[in-house]
Design a protein around this motif. Structure first.
Motif, PDB file in Angstrom:
ATOM      1  N   ARG A  39      -1.354  -1.796   9.060  1.00 57.62           N
ATOM      2  CA  ARG A  39      -0.357  -2.797   9.415  1.00 57.62           C
ATOM      3  C   ARG A  39      -0.860  -3.503  10.661  1.00 57.62           C
ATOM      4  O   ARG A  39      -0.903  -2.907  11.743  1.00 57.62           O
ATOM      5  N   LEU A  45       2.587  -4.217   5.710  1.00 59.33           N
ATOM      6  CA  LEU A  45       1.693  -3.168   5.248  1.00 59.33           C
ATOM      7  C   LEU A  45       0.704  -3.708   4.225  1.00 59.33           C
ATOM      8  O   LEU A  45       1.041  -4.587   3.423  1.00 59.33           O
ATOM      9  N   TYR A  95      -2.845   3.917   8.486  1.00 59.09           N
ATOM     10  CA  TYR A  95      -2.082   5.059   8.003  1.00 59.09           C
ATOM     11  C   TYR A  95      -2.778   5.688   6.797  1.00 59.09           C
ATOM     12  O   TYR A  95      -3.305   4.972   5.934  1.00 59.09           O
ATOM     13  N   TYR A 102       2.205   6.988  -8.899  1.00 57.96           N
ATOM     14  CA  TYR A 102       1.924   5.603  -8.501  1.00 57.96           C
ATOM     15  C   TYR A 102       2.733   5.168  -7.296  1.00 57.96           C
ATOM     16  O   TYR A 102       2.974   3.986  -7.086  1.00 57.96           O
ATOM     17  N   HIS A 103       3.129   6.141  -6.455  1.00 63.74           N
ATOM     18  CA  HIS A 103       3.759   5.809  -5.194  1.00 63.74           C
ATOM     19  C   HIS A 103       3.192   6.739  -4.116  1.00 63.74           C
ATOM     20  O   HIS A 103       2.289   7.520  -4.388  1.00 63.74           O
ATOM     21  N   PHE A 104       3.719   6.594  -2.905  1.00 66.07           N
ATOM     22  CA  PHE A 104       3.135   7.272  -1.746  1.00 66.07           C
ATOM     23  C   PHE A 104       4.240   8.052  -1.052  1.00 66.07           C
ATOM     24  O   PHE A 104       5.140   7.456  -0.459  1.00 66.07           O
ATOM     25  N   ASP A 105       4.194   9.393  -1.178  1.00 63.62           N
ATOM     26  CA  ASP A 105       5.381  10.146  -0.775  1.00 63.62           C
ATOM     27  C   ASP A 105       5.367  10.690   0.640  1.00 63.62           C
ATOM     28  O   ASP A 105       6.438  10.974   1.184  1.00 63.62           O
ATOM     29  N   TRP A 107       3.442  10.119   4.626  1.00 65.62           N
ATOM     30  CA  TRP A 107       2.604   9.248   5.438  1.00 65.62           C
ATOM     31  C   TRP A 107       2.332   9.905   6.792  1.00 65.62           C
ATOM     32  O   TRP A 107       3.161  10.644   7.321  1.00 65.62           O
ATOM     33  N   GLY A 108       1.187   9.570   7.353  1.00 61.06           N
ATOM     34  CA  GLY A 108       0.908   9.961   8.723  1.00 61.06           C
ATOM     35  C   GLY A 108       1.557   8.999   9.702  1.00 61.06           C
ATOM     36  O   GLY A 108       2.141   7.981   9.308  1.00 61.06           O
TER      37      GLY A 108
ATOM     38  N   SER B  36       7.898   0.661  -5.853  1.00 60.14           N
ATOM     39  CA  SER B  36       8.461   1.570  -4.861  1.00 60.14           C
ATOM     40  C   SER B  36       8.812   0.803  -3.595  1.00 60.14           C
ATOM     41  O   SER B  36       8.317  -0.304  -3.368  1.00 60.14           O
ATOM     42  N   TYR B  38       9.690   1.169   0.738  1.00 59.73           N
ATOM     43  CA  TYR B  38       9.437   1.966   1.930  1.00 59.73           C
ATOM     44  C   TYR B  38      10.213   1.394   3.107  1.00 59.73           C
ATOM     45  O   TYR B  38      10.300   0.172   3.267  1.00 59.73           O
ATOM     46  N   GLN B  40      10.482   1.369   7.272  1.00 61.31           N
ATOM     47  CA  GLN B  40       9.697   1.658   8.462  1.00 61.31           C
ATOM     48  C   GLN B  40      10.461   1.248   9.707  1.00 61.31           C
ATOM     49  O   GLN B  40      10.745   0.062   9.898  1.00 61.31           O
ATOM     50  N   PRO B  46       5.942   4.848   7.691  1.00 67.29           N
ATOM     51  CA  PRO B  46       6.757   4.419   6.555  1.00 67.29           C
ATOM     52  C   PRO B  46       7.348   5.634   5.839  1.00 67.29           C
ATOM     53  O   PRO B  46       6.758   6.719   5.836  1.00 67.29           O
ATOM     54  N   LEU B  48       9.210   6.779   2.098  1.00 69.55           N
ATOM     55  CA  LEU B  48       9.511   6.428   0.712  1.00 69.55           C
ATOM     56  C   LEU B  48      11.016   6.479   0.476  1.00 69.55           C
ATOM     57  O   LEU B  48      11.647   7.509   0.721  1.00 69.55           O
ATOM     58  N   TYR B  51      11.246   5.058  -5.795  1.00 68.92           N
ATOM     59  CA  TYR B  51      10.010   4.999  -6.552  1.00 68.92           C
ATOM     60  C   TYR B  51      10.323   4.784  -8.034  1.00 68.92           C
ATOM     61  O   TYR B  51      11.451   5.015  -8.472  1.00 68.92           O
TER      62      TYR B  51
END
Lengths: 117, 110
Positions: A39, A45, A95, A102-105, A107-108, B36, B38, B40, B46, B48, B51
């Motif tokens: 970002r 993002l 990040y 197919y998603h992102f569960d 994050w750092g 999906s 997100y 933030q 971010p 979730l 989804y």
């Protein structure tokens, strides 16, 4: 508890290289695809790259293709992003994220990279 | 790889509902049910929220819901609360293991 911790960010000059790391814990790392995002200041993002679970398959967004390389060490539960020929426009918070289908569960917290002379 | 289109801002009063749109093309949102959303907050990672268009991860309040019609996906936040004030991003799978994000929508709770 799933945790992703990025490190390796900092200030670099244009044209230099940097390697980001993402240390994973709390899950079976080898079972998951992993991704990098960024970002930039004042922007949204951006998905950068994906690596599959054993590291044999990688893919990149056009904006970083040929300059950035994603890799992973499953023995160390660590994801990497090697960034070459850095430009001012690469300045961003980077990040890592765990891919779940197919998603992102997860994050750092992000690592700040500043490219400036 | 053009970004998905989101309104830059949205707002609502506490208790009201607000809907954020995310417009893509027939190559992404129109084809795949892999949209999906997100949330933030400033300086945070971010999170979730939705989804596969309309599914909620455990722990996400049912005030958050998602839908899709044609090339446009939507996130609706009902019963707005102060803590909902954040940036919201949509993303869609586009095939061949590439994902697109929207530009983000700043949600303000008045």
């Amino acid at each position: 508890e799933v945790q992703l911790v990025e490190s390796g960010g900092g200030l670099v000059q244009p044209g230099e290289s940097l390697r980001l790391s993402c240390a994973a814990s709390g899950f079976t790392f080898i079972d998951y695809w992993m991704h990098w995002f960024r970002r930039a200041p004042g922007k949204g993002l951006l998905w950068l790259s994906r690596i599959d679970s054993d590291g044999s398959g990688t893919i990149y967004a056009d904006s970083v293709k040929g300059r950035f390389t994603i890799s992973r060490d499953n023995a160390k539960n660590t994801l990497y992003l090697h960034m070459n020929s850095l430009r001012a426009e690469d300045t961003a918070v980077y990040y890592c994220s765990r891919g779940s289908y197919y998603h992102f569960d997860y994050w750092g917290q992000g690592a700040l990279v500043t490219v400036s002379s | 790889q053009s970004a998905l289109t989101q309104p830059p801002s949205a707002s609502g009063s506490p208790g009201q509902s607000v809907t954020i749109s995310c417009t893509g093309t027939s190559s992404d949102i129109g084809t795949y049910n892999y949209v999906s959303w997100y949330q933030q907050h400033p300086g945070k990672a971010p999170k979730l929220m939705i989804y596969e268009v309309s599914k909620r991860p455990s722990g996400v309040p049912d005030r958050f819901s998602g839908s899709k019609s044609g090339n446009t996906a939507s996130l609706t936040v009902s019963g707005l609360q102060a803590e909902d004030e954040a940036d919201y991003y949509c993303t869609s799978y586009t095939g061949i293991y590439i994902w697109l994000f929207g530009g983000g929508t700043k949600l303000t709770v008045l």
